[in-house]
Design an enzyme around this catalytic site. Sequence first.
Site, mmCIF file in Angstrom:
data_model
loop_
_atom_site.group_PDB
_atom_site.id
_atom_site.type_symbol
_atom_site.label_atom_id
_atom_site.label_comp_id
_atom_site.label_asym_id
_atom_site.label_seq_id
_atom_site.Cartn_x
_atom_site.Cartn_y
_atom_site.Cartn_z
ATOM 1 N N GLU A 238 0.887 -1.174 0.000
ATOM 2 C CA GLU A 238 0.000 0.000 0.000
ATOM 3 C C GLU A 238 0.914 1.210 0.000
ATOM 4 O O GLU A 238 1.562 1.499 0.998
ATOM 5 C CB GLU A 238 -0.892 -0.017 1.232
ATOM 6 C CG GLU A 238 -1.829 -1.204 1.252
ATOM 7 C CD GLU A 238 -2.574 -1.278 2.562
ATOM 8 O OE1 GLU A 238 -3.214 -0.288 2.931
ATOM 9 O OE2 GLU A 238 -2.485 -2.311 3.228
ATOM 10 N N CYS A 272 -2.194 9.128 3.211
ATOM 11 C CA CYS A 272 -1.872 8.661 1.861
ATOM 12 C C CYS A 272 -2.950 9.079 0.876
ATOM 13 O O CYS A 272 -2.666 9.424 -0.258
ATOM 14 C CB CYS A 272 -1.702 7.149 1.854
ATOM 15 S SG CYS A 272 -3.123 6.266 2.484
HETATM 16 P P1 NAD Z 1 8.795 4.816 4.112
HETATM 17 O O1 NAD Z 1 8.628 4.051 2.860
HETATM 18 O O2 NAD Z 1 9.992 5.657 4.270
HETATM 19 O O3 NAD Z 1 8.814 3.821 5.378
HETATM 20 C C1 NAD Z 1 7.770 2.917 5.624
HETATM 21 C C2 NAD Z 1 8.283 1.802 6.527
HETATM 22 O O4 NAD Z 1 9.299 1.060 5.825
HETATM 23 C C3 NAD Z 1 8.951 2.289 7.820
HETATM 24 O O5 NAD Z 1 8.654 1.374 8.841
HETATM 25 C C4 NAD Z 1 10.424 2.242 7.461
HETATM 26 O O6 NAD Z 1 11.263 2.131 8.592
HETATM 27 C C5 NAD Z 1 10.481 0.971 6.622
HETATM 28 N N1 NAD Z 1 11.613 0.870 5.701
HETATM 29 C C6 NAD Z 1 12.471 1.825 5.301
HETATM 30 N N2 NAD Z 1 13.348 1.323 4.407
HETATM 31 C C7 NAD Z 1 13.039 0.016 4.241
HETATM 32 C C8 NAD Z 1 13.544 -1.044 3.422
HETATM 33 N N3 NAD Z 1 14.565 -0.851 2.600
HETATM 34 N N4 NAD Z 1 12.937 -2.242 3.475
HETATM 35 C C9 NAD Z 1 11.876 -2.450 4.302
HETATM 36 N N5 NAD Z 1 11.344 -1.495 5.092
HETATM 37 C C10 NAD Z 1 11.918 -0.275 5.062
HETATM 38 O O7 NAD Z 1 7.462 5.668 4.289
HETATM 39 P P2 NAD Z 1 7.140 6.741 5.422
HETATM 40 O O8 NAD Z 1 7.878 8.000 5.123
HETATM 41 O O9 NAD Z 1 7.284 6.107 6.752
HETATM 42 O O10 NAD Z 1 5.560 6.972 5.167
HETATM 43 C C11 NAD Z 1 5.050 7.847 4.236
HETATM 44 C C12 NAD Z 1 4.645 7.104 2.976
HETATM 45 O O11 NAD Z 1 3.701 6.092 3.276
HETATM 46 C C13 NAD Z 1 3.941 8.020 1.973
HETATM 47 O O12 NAD Z 1 4.417 7.736 0.693
HETATM 48 C C14 NAD Z 1 2.486 7.623 2.098
HETATM 49 O O13 NAD Z 1 1.683 7.891 0.981
HETATM 50 C C15 NAD Z 1 2.609 6.163 2.346
HETATM 51 N N6 NAD Z 1 1.375 5.619 2.928
HETATM 52 C C16 NAD Z 1 0.566 4.831 2.148
HETATM 53 C C17 NAD Z 1 -0.630 4.351 2.670
HETATM 54 C C18 NAD Z 1 -1.547 3.477 1.859
HETATM 55 O O14 NAD Z 1 -2.415 2.851 2.444
HETATM 56 N N7 NAD Z 1 -1.408 3.406 0.550
HETATM 57 C C19 NAD Z 1 -1.004 4.674 3.979
HETATM 58 C C20 NAD Z 1 -0.161 5.482 4.735
HETATM 59 C C21 NAD Z 1 1.031 5.953 4.199
#
Ligand code: NAD
Length: 495
Positions: A238, A272
């Site tokens: 997501e 999001c």
């Molecule tokens: P992010 O992708 O930076 O991090 C998300 C999670 O992934 C965190 O727990 C982070 O520590 C972890 N992570 C970081 N690098 C990783 C890797 N290489 N492998 C596995 N995990 C890793 O996102 P963010 O800044 O925490 O959140 C914001 C983003 O989330 C925005 O793009 C937003 O649109 C999206 N989001 C989407 C939804 C949806 O339902 N589509 C809902 C909420 C947020």
Amino acid sequence: MTIEVSREVSESGDRRFPVVDPATGEPFDEARDRRSRELDAVVVRAHHAWRTWRADSAARSAALLAAADAVAAAAGDLAPLLTREQGKPLAESHAEVARTAARLRYFAALDPGVHPIVDGRPVRSEVRWRSLGPVAAIVPWNFPLQLASAKFAPALAAGNTVVLKPSPFTPLATQLLGSVVSSVLPEHVLTVVTGREPLGACLASHAGIRHVTFTGSVPTGRAVARGAGASLARVTLELGGNDAAVLLDDVDVDGIADRLFQAAFRNCGQVCMAIKRVYAPARLYARVVEALAERARAVVVGPGLDPGSRMGPVNNLPQLARVERYTARALADGARAAAGGRRLDRPGYFFAPTILADVPPDSPVVTEEQFGPVLPVLAYDNLDEAVAAANGTGFGLGGSVWGTDLDRAEAVAERLECGTAWINHHAELSLAQPFAGVKDSGVGVAGGPWGLYGNLRPFVVHRPGASAEPATEQPRDREPDGRRPDADPPSRERP
Ligand code: NAD
């Protein structure tokens, strides 16, 4: 010789990392910084726990109902902690906790049922549903509890065990949630692991994980998919959004302005499926900009624990820098800040709610995901062009159309390339509906029964005999004690 002990190592020898209060910009606590090698033991324990947990669906359902009650009872501890590390107003944290409990109840009541295959052959063939094994759930910082439960509630209801990794920006409320839920579940059915990267990457690619369910940004989603590819684990992604709201020429601007504004600025715009672009007919453009700017200027921005605050800070420093960068670039590109446009001059990560007018359509604040309290408003002359612009990014999470003639609005909504299209609303979701982005916004389906099946695999049993009756409604709701309405007291599911 004296050896300096790192401040990041606690007395017990665990590594720790600081957790910052975004309302002050100062650390207020610490969380455990797990090493990636610790995951082996965690996943092995989750695997053992799965053997028992998967076997009794009625017991699972009862345990998840108890977990929902425990979460609701812990709201007084969970909500302030969530506000402290995430920044959102306390009332919104309470709403998030309530939604977390509601989601546990929802999935506790779902049963995947059995699907007979009726195709005219003289055989009895039916699809039964089996759990997958340990599931890795990786979530971001904007709705730490709600998104965590969107992962673990369906995964646990399906009979899997879960290893949950929160964002390092918001580890504490999730850690507490994990303790609350685990207090009524068997050991190691749900394990929360906190830590900085590469913990998430190692979890996503761990050989013992059978499903990686991830919410976060598009680039990280791609990395997760690559990692999970090593063990061919299932992935549900997501990802980001850049939702457009298209206003039609019969829209009642004053009547919708509050809803439009809320859908863009709730949770400081860190949603999001927030509205991230507004397309308004040229004739109404000035009124739309002013109606939104008026509301932006009126918002009380402050610490989430302050009862008067209606909008908190941006969650973290990199995110604040991102919002500042997109806004500065738009202003340099010729946009005008009808409200806000800058960071607030006070401690913490506060940014003024910002309405940007006259933004060039190719400015990154329009074409990319800025994920903050900034809303560009664009004028259009031709509706087809507005729809093309709404569809003109790599994202496809949600979208909305606003107007008085609902049939016409629905016809325009049908043309949006996204997972959910709203009319005169935005970002309203039911627990019972599927949630899925298209294009770069995601892979797989969460929410509702679809979210349950996303955590199950079909298992077909085929034997000679009379073909079965067609399935009736699937899946079925359970009795309050967890059993299906027509089930004998707890049957044991074959592992
Ligand atoms: P992010 O992708 O930076 O991090 C998300 C999670 O992934 C965190 O727990 C982070 O520590 C972890 N992570 C970081 N690098 C990783 C890797 N290489 N492998 C596995 N995990 C890793 O996102 P963010 O800044 O925490 O959140 C914001 C983003 O989330 C925005 O793009 C937003 O649109 C999206 N989001 C989407 C939804 C949806 O339902 N589509 C809902 C909420 C947020």
